[in-house]
Design a protein around this motif. Structure first.
Motif, PDB file in Angstrom:
ATOM      1  N   ASP A  21     -29.820  60.826  19.813  1.00  0.00           N
ATOM      2  CA  ASP A  21     -28.672  61.140  18.954  1.00  0.00           C
ATOM      3  C   ASP A  21     -27.500  60.229  19.274  1.00  0.00           C
ATOM      4  O   ASP A  21     -27.304  59.828  20.423  1.00  0.00           O
ATOM      5  CB  ASP A  21     -28.234  62.599  19.161  1.00  0.00           C
ATOM      6  CG  ASP A  21     -29.268  63.585  18.639  1.00  0.00           C
ATOM      7  OD1 ASP A  21     -29.971  63.254  17.663  1.00  0.00           O
ATOM      8  OD2 ASP A  21     -29.368  64.695  19.223  1.00  0.00           O
ATOM      9  N   ARG A  68     -28.155  81.353  12.215  1.00  0.00           N
ATOM     10  CA  ARG A  68     -27.699  80.316  13.152  1.00  0.00           C
ATOM     11  C   ARG A  68     -28.141  80.648  14.574  1.00  0.00           C
ATOM     12  O   ARG A  68     -28.002  81.786  15.026  1.00  0.00           O
ATOM     13  CB  ARG A  68     -26.176  80.237  13.080  1.00  0.00           C
ATOM     14  CG  ARG A  68     -25.565  79.241  14.018  1.00  0.00           C
ATOM     15  CD  ARG A  68     -24.059  79.324  13.944  1.00  0.00           C
ATOM     16  NE  ARG A  68     -23.422  78.592  15.017  1.00  0.00           N
ATOM     17  CZ  ARG A  68     -22.284  78.931  15.577  1.00  0.00           C
ATOM     18  NH1 ARG A  68     -21.637  80.008  15.182  1.00  0.00           N
ATOM     19  NH2 ARG A  68     -21.761  78.212  16.550  1.00  0.00           N
ATOM     20  N   TYR A 123     -28.009  79.776  20.847  1.00  0.00           N
ATOM     21  CA  TYR A 123     -28.752  79.171  21.964  1.00  0.00           C
ATOM     22  C   TYR A 123     -30.197  78.962  21.533  1.00  0.00           C
ATOM     23  O   TYR A 123     -30.796  79.803  20.852  1.00  0.00           O
ATOM     24  CB  TYR A 123     -28.688  80.056  23.210  1.00  0.00           C
ATOM     25  CG  TYR A 123     -27.298  80.096  23.804  1.00  0.00           C
ATOM     26  CD1 TYR A 123     -26.838  79.062  24.610  1.00  0.00           C
ATOM     27  CD2 TYR A 123     -26.427  81.140  23.520  1.00  0.00           C
ATOM     28  CE1 TYR A 123     -25.550  79.066  25.122  1.00  0.00           C
ATOM     29  CE2 TYR A 123     -25.139  81.161  24.026  1.00  0.00           C
ATOM     30  CZ  TYR A 123     -24.714  80.118  24.823  1.00  0.00           C
ATOM     31  OH  TYR A 123     -23.432  80.121  25.321  1.00  0.00           O
ATOM     32  N   ASP A 124     -30.750  77.806  21.925  1.00  0.00           N
ATOM     33  CA  ASP A 124     -32.103  77.447  21.537  1.00  0.00           C
ATOM     34  C   ASP A 124     -32.862  76.958  22.764  1.00  0.00           C
ATOM     35  O   ASP A 124     -32.732  75.805  23.184  1.00  0.00           O
ATOM     36  CB  ASP A 124     -32.048  76.361  20.457  1.00  0.00           C
ATOM     37  CG  ASP A 124     -33.433  75.957  19.956  1.00  0.00           C
ATOM     38  OD1 ASP A 124     -34.388  76.719  20.193  1.00  0.00           O
ATOM     39  OD2 ASP A 124     -33.544  74.882  19.345  1.00  0.00           O
ATOM     40  N   ASP A 135     -21.244  62.308  19.529  1.00  0.00           N
ATOM     41  CA  ASP A 135     -20.185  62.904  18.714  1.00  0.00           C
ATOM     42  C   ASP A 135     -18.855  62.767  19.439  1.00  0.00           C
ATOM     43  O   ASP A 135     -18.784  62.952  20.663  1.00  0.00           O
ATOM     44  CB  ASP A 135     -20.463  64.395  18.471  1.00  0.00           C
ATOM     45  CG  ASP A 135     -21.721  64.600  17.643  1.00  0.00           C
ATOM     46  OD1 ASP A 135     -22.052  63.707  16.851  1.00  0.00           O
ATOM     47  OD2 ASP A 135     -22.378  65.647  17.808  1.00  0.00           O
ATOM     48  N   THR A 161     -19.203  78.315  20.182  1.00  0.00           N
ATOM     49  CA  THR A 161     -20.479  77.842  20.738  1.00  0.00           C
ATOM     50  C   THR A 161     -21.177  78.897  21.593  1.00  0.00           C
ATOM     51  O   THR A 161     -22.239  78.631  22.139  1.00  0.00           O
ATOM     52  CB  THR A 161     -20.268  76.563  21.586  1.00  0.00           C
ATOM     53  OG1 THR A 161     -19.258  76.808  22.572  1.00  0.00           O
ATOM     54  CG2 THR A 161     -19.843  75.400  20.713  1.00  0.00           C
ATOM     55  N   THR A 203     -21.653  74.454  27.084  1.00  0.00           N
ATOM     56  CA  THR A 203     -22.529  74.984  26.040  1.00  0.00           C
ATOM     57  C   THR A 203     -22.291  74.173  24.774  1.00  0.00           C
ATOM     58  O   THR A 203     -21.176  74.103  24.261  1.00  0.00           O
ATOM     59  CB  THR A 203     -22.283  76.491  25.804  1.00  0.00           C
ATOM     60  OG1 THR A 203     -22.996  76.891  24.628  1.00  0.00           O
ATOM     61  CG2 THR A 203     -20.817  76.834  25.651  1.00  0.00           C
ATOM     62  N   ARG A 204     -23.370  73.526  24.301  1.00  0.00           N
ATOM     63  CA  ARG A 204     -23.232  72.608  23.162  1.00  0.00           C
ATOM     64  C   ARG A 204     -24.573  72.438  22.470  1.00  0.00           C
ATOM     65  O   ARG A 204     -25.588  72.217  23.125  1.00  0.00           O
ATOM     66  CB  ARG A 204     -22.719  71.260  23.668  1.00  0.00           C
ATOM     67  CG  ARG A 204     -22.308  70.281  22.580  1.00  0.00           C
ATOM     68  CD  ARG A 204     -21.552  69.119  23.218  1.00  0.00           C
ATOM     69  NE  ARG A 204     -21.094  68.177  22.219  1.00  0.00           N
ATOM     70  CZ  ARG A 204     -21.808  67.145  21.778  1.00  0.00           C
ATOM     71  NH1 ARG A 204     -23.029  66.930  22.281  1.00  0.00           N
ATOM     72  NH2 ARG A 204     -21.332  66.337  20.868  1.00  0.00           N
ATOM     73  N   LYS A 205     -24.551  72.601  21.154  1.00  0.00           N
ATOM     74  CA  LYS A 205     -25.758  72.450  20.342  1.00  0.00           C
ATOM     75  C   LYS A 205     -26.918  73.293  20.862  1.00  0.00           C
ATOM     76  O   LYS A 205     -28.065  72.851  20.910  1.00  0.00           O
ATOM     77  CB  LYS A 205     -26.172  70.969  20.264  1.00  0.00           C
ATOM     78  CG  LYS A 205     -25.178  70.104  19.503  1.00  0.00           C
ATOM     79  CD  LYS A 205     -25.671  68.683  19.350  1.00  0.00           C
ATOM     80  CE  LYS A 205     -24.705  67.849  18.501  1.00  0.00           C
ATOM     81  NZ  LYS A 205     -25.169  66.460  18.312  1.00  0.00           N
ATOM     82  N   GLY A 206     -26.591  74.523  21.303  1.00  0.00           N
ATOM     83  CA  GLY A 206     -27.623  75.469  21.709  1.00  0.00           C
ATOM     84  C   GLY A 206     -28.165  75.275  23.109  1.00  0.00           C
ATOM     85  O   GLY A 206     -29.057  76.009  23.543  1.00  0.00           O
ATOM     86  N   LYS A 207     -27.647  74.285  23.832  1.00  0.00           N
ATOM     87  CA  LYS A 207     -28.132  73.996  25.181  1.00  0.00           C
ATOM     88  C   LYS A 207     -27.030  74.200  26.215  1.00  0.00           C
ATOM     89  O   LYS A 207     -25.847  74.242  25.889  1.00  0.00           O
ATOM     90  CB  LYS A 207     -28.651  72.553  25.268  1.00  0.00           C
ATOM     91  CG  LYS A 207     -29.724  72.193  24.267  1.00  0.00           C
ATOM     92  CD  LYS A 207     -31.009  73.000  24.467  1.00  0.00           C
ATOM     93  CE  LYS A 207     -32.087  72.578  23.474  1.00  0.00           C
ATOM     94  NZ  LYS A 207     -33.285  73.456  23.559  1.00  0.00           N
ATOM     95  N   ASP A 213     -15.816  64.393  20.494  1.00  0.00           N
ATOM     96  CA  ASP A 213     -15.230  65.728  20.619  1.00  0.00           C
ATOM     97  C   ASP A 213     -13.733  65.688  20.895  1.00  0.00           C
ATOM     98  O   ASP A 213     -13.076  66.722  20.925  1.00  0.00           O
ATOM     99  CB  ASP A 213     -15.916  66.499  21.773  1.00  0.00           C
ATOM    100  CG  ASP A 213     -17.351  66.841  21.429  1.00  0.00           C
ATOM    101  OD1 ASP A 213     -17.645  66.955  20.230  1.00  0.00           O
ATOM    102  OD2 ASP A 213     -18.163  66.991  22.357  1.00  0.00           O
TER     103      ASP A 213
END
Length: 639
Positions: free
Chosen positions: A299, A14, A17-18, A302, A38, A228-232, A304
């Protein structure tokens, strides 16, 4: 100041961070937020060098000084008193102090000019570094964090983990680094200490990054929010409230873009399907397929912050007086908590009990919940009052081998599995999560299970001790919604001021060993208390709000004995309960009619139903008041 470029951090398969980016500027006060898991704490550990990124860079000046408060500091041990531990922050000053002491000892036998010059140089540097005031500074910060003069003389090892964490925080603040990294700094603080820390951090000239679930605290301190959310990492140029508004606007735009793009995709797919089989149009169809493949997809948004709808059950309505405390005193061997205090909890009260640690909040709760019987005075529970007491130690009473759903089934057998799964879903246990065993859950997850249990109890009176501990913002918001829908009575201790402001309609505070009541919300209390600290005479305690006039008690014939009177009153009460149940059913039927879309355009009919609904609500209120009066009379005769 600090530049994070294309940061990637992988945890197994997993990516937390991306290719995330973020530039931290001098003087910024930043709230780092995001759902649990996250990577907020992980990011702080990468900034201080404890973790290494999978790829990307974190750049900063070599001489940048950082102070990092984290939960690992709980393991720090010392047999020195806490003032000396806090003063370890002044490494150079302490070194100079020792060197000056050594030189002064040598000067007792050696009067050389070389020694005198060295001593003068050391003393000059010590003075420039404000070395003569470091002990005063340590005392000042420790006092702000809630340590009395006597406690400051005690050794660090004699304090519990939460108080040791305060000492570590004091030490980090005394270092006055270029940037503070604070991971849940309010976790072990009471309200006065949190308020002191807010003021300190607002005046702090360096940069700050705070990870916290305390919305009120973040709003007071920060001027930037980073999610911080979905790696960003997404930056918002304001405090937490600004972030919520700005995010809602961004999501509205994104939602519109998503709908427009989906509409365009469907249109293109229809064209492709229509022309794919025709040889003359095949090339055009292939071109459109390639265009769709290359399209950068938007996208959907979502949700939250789910809204929840609890269906609370309690089989009995309580009497008007839920709990009465009369002349209650409570002492420990070296500490007096309550002294001859009185208090009254009435039906429908939602009370926040606040104050500094050690003032008796949890003790008062335990007395009210009948969990502590070692006191003088009387605590009287009212007619038909059924109580559920939630405290953190009850997490230990969860059955570790049980699945989550089994734990609730055993505790609330009257609820169906569908109802229990709905409640667990509200507390973020969805799908197969409900089959997890208690023993594999985190502290926060166990806390949510224990709260779900408390809210499924057949109780018209809730006693809650720190229910927001270990909960993230989303879970706190769910608990707020649940308690707002609760029609019973409750009293709660919490240091989460946003939670208290949204739940409580009365504030209790312990002062001079007495329970005092403020008739209003937490925000109203906070404004009043701030004025009172400046000038007590200008802000006297407001009088309780006037009660509505209650119906007169039923007059009983003098000739009837107590047993006959009780029998007659209980018969009247039973009949009244039947009338209330019938009225409640009619009210619900009218509510269903008002919610029916088919009558919205029928103005006259809608008006008639609404008028009848308002009258029936008034009738129901009158019946409930009569019930309270009868219940009080029965309780008096039974006592």
């Amino acid at each position: 100041m600090i530049a994070i470029n294309n940061l990637t951090f992988e945890l197994g398969a997993r990516a937390l961070y991306d290719e995330a980016n973020w530039h931290i500027k001098p003087g910024e006060k930043i709230g780092l937020i995001g759902a649990n898991g996250t990577g907020k704490t992980t990011l702080l550990k990468m900034i201080v060098g404890e973790y290494t990124p999978t790829s990307g860079t974190i750049s900063m000046a070599k001489d940048l000084t950082m102070g990092y408060l984290n939960q690992d500091l709980l393991s720090y041990s010392s047999d020195k008193n806490i003032v000396h531990v806090a003063m370890e922050a002044f490494a150079r000053q302490n070194q100079l102090h020792d060197e000056i002491e050594t030189l002064l000892n040598k000067l007792e036998t050696d009067y050389s000019e070389d020694l005198l010059n060295k001593l003068s140089d050391k003393q000059h540097e010590f003075e420039l570094l404000d070395g003569y005031n470091i002990e005063y500074k340590a005392h000042e910060i420790l006092a702000g964090l809630g340590f009395s003069d006597e406690e400051q003389k005690r050794k660090l090892n004699t304090f519990s983990g939460g108080w040791r964490m305060r000492v570590m925080l004091a030490k980090i603040l005394l270092q006055a680094p270029d940037i503070l990294l604070l991971d849940e700094p309010t976790n072990h603080l009471d309200l006065p200490s949190i308020q002191w820390l807010e003021d300190y951090l607002k005046a702090f000239t360096g940069a700050i990054i705070i990870v916290s679930h305390d919305r009120w605290f973040l709003d007071k301190v920060i001027n930037r929010t980073v999610e911080t959310r979905k790696g960003k990492l997404t930056v918002y140029a304001g405090n937490y409230s600004f972030y919520l508004e700005e995010k809602a606007q961004r999501e509205e735009i994104q939602r519109g873009e998503f709908k427009n793009q989906q509409s365009k995709i469907k249109q293109e797919e229809r064209l492709i399907e229509r022309f794919r089989a025709k040889a003359s149009k095949a090339k055009m169809a292939q071109s459109r397929i390639k265009m769709l493949d290359k399209m950068e997809r938007v996208d959907d948004v979502d949700d939250d912050n789910p809204t929840v709808n609890f269906s609370f059950r309690f089989s009995k309505q309580s009497g008007r007086h839920v709990v009465t405390l009369e002349h209650v005193s409570k002492k420990y061997p070296n500490l007096e908590i309550l002294d001859n205090t009185d208090a009254l909890i009435e039906k429908g009260d939602k009370i926040a009990l606040i104050g500094a640690n050690g003032k008796g909040k949890s003790t008062a709760l335990r007395i009210i919940a009948n969990a502590d019987k070692e006191y003088t005075g009387t605590m009287t529970t009212g007619h038909n009052v059924t109580t559920t007491f939630f405290a953190q130690h009850q997490l230990e009473s969860l059955h570790l081998e049980n699945q989550i759903i089994q734990e609730l089934q055993a505790f609330a057998p009257k609820h169906t599995d569908t109802e229990l799964r709905t409640i667990l879903g509200s507390f973020l246990f969805t799908g197969d999560d409900v089959f997890k065993k208690i023993k594999v859950l985190s502290g926060g997850e166990k806390s949510r299970v224990a709260l779900a249990k408390a809210l499924t109890a057949d109780a018209n009176f809730l006693v809650l001790d720190e229910p927001t501990n270990h909960l993230d913002m989303q879970s706190v918001n769910i608990l707020i919604q649940a308690l707002q829908q609760y029609e019973g009575t409750l009293i709660v201790v919490s240091h989460d001021r946003y939670f208290l402001d949204n739940v409580a309609n009365k504030i209790w505070f312990i002062e001079d060993k007495k329970i005092n009541q403020y008739p209003g919300t937490y925000q109203e209390f906070d404004e009043w208390y701030s004025k009172r600290k400046l000038d007590p005479k200008a802000a006297p305690l407001p009088a309780p709000k006037k009660e509505e006039k209650k119906p007169e008690p039923v007059k009983l014939p003098q000739s009837e004995n107590k047993a006959q009177q009780l029998k007659k009153l209980n018969q009247d009460l039973t009949k009244l309960e039947e009338n209330i149940a019938s009225a409640e059913k009619e009210v619900k039927e009218m509510e269903a009619q008002l919610a029916d879309n088919t009558i919205f355009n029928q103005t006259e009919k809608l008006k008639q139903i609404n008028n009848a609904y308002q009258l029936k609500k008034m009738d129901l209120g009158a019946l409930q008041q009569k019930w309270e009066v009868l219940a009080d009379q029965i309780m008096e005769l039974e006592s």
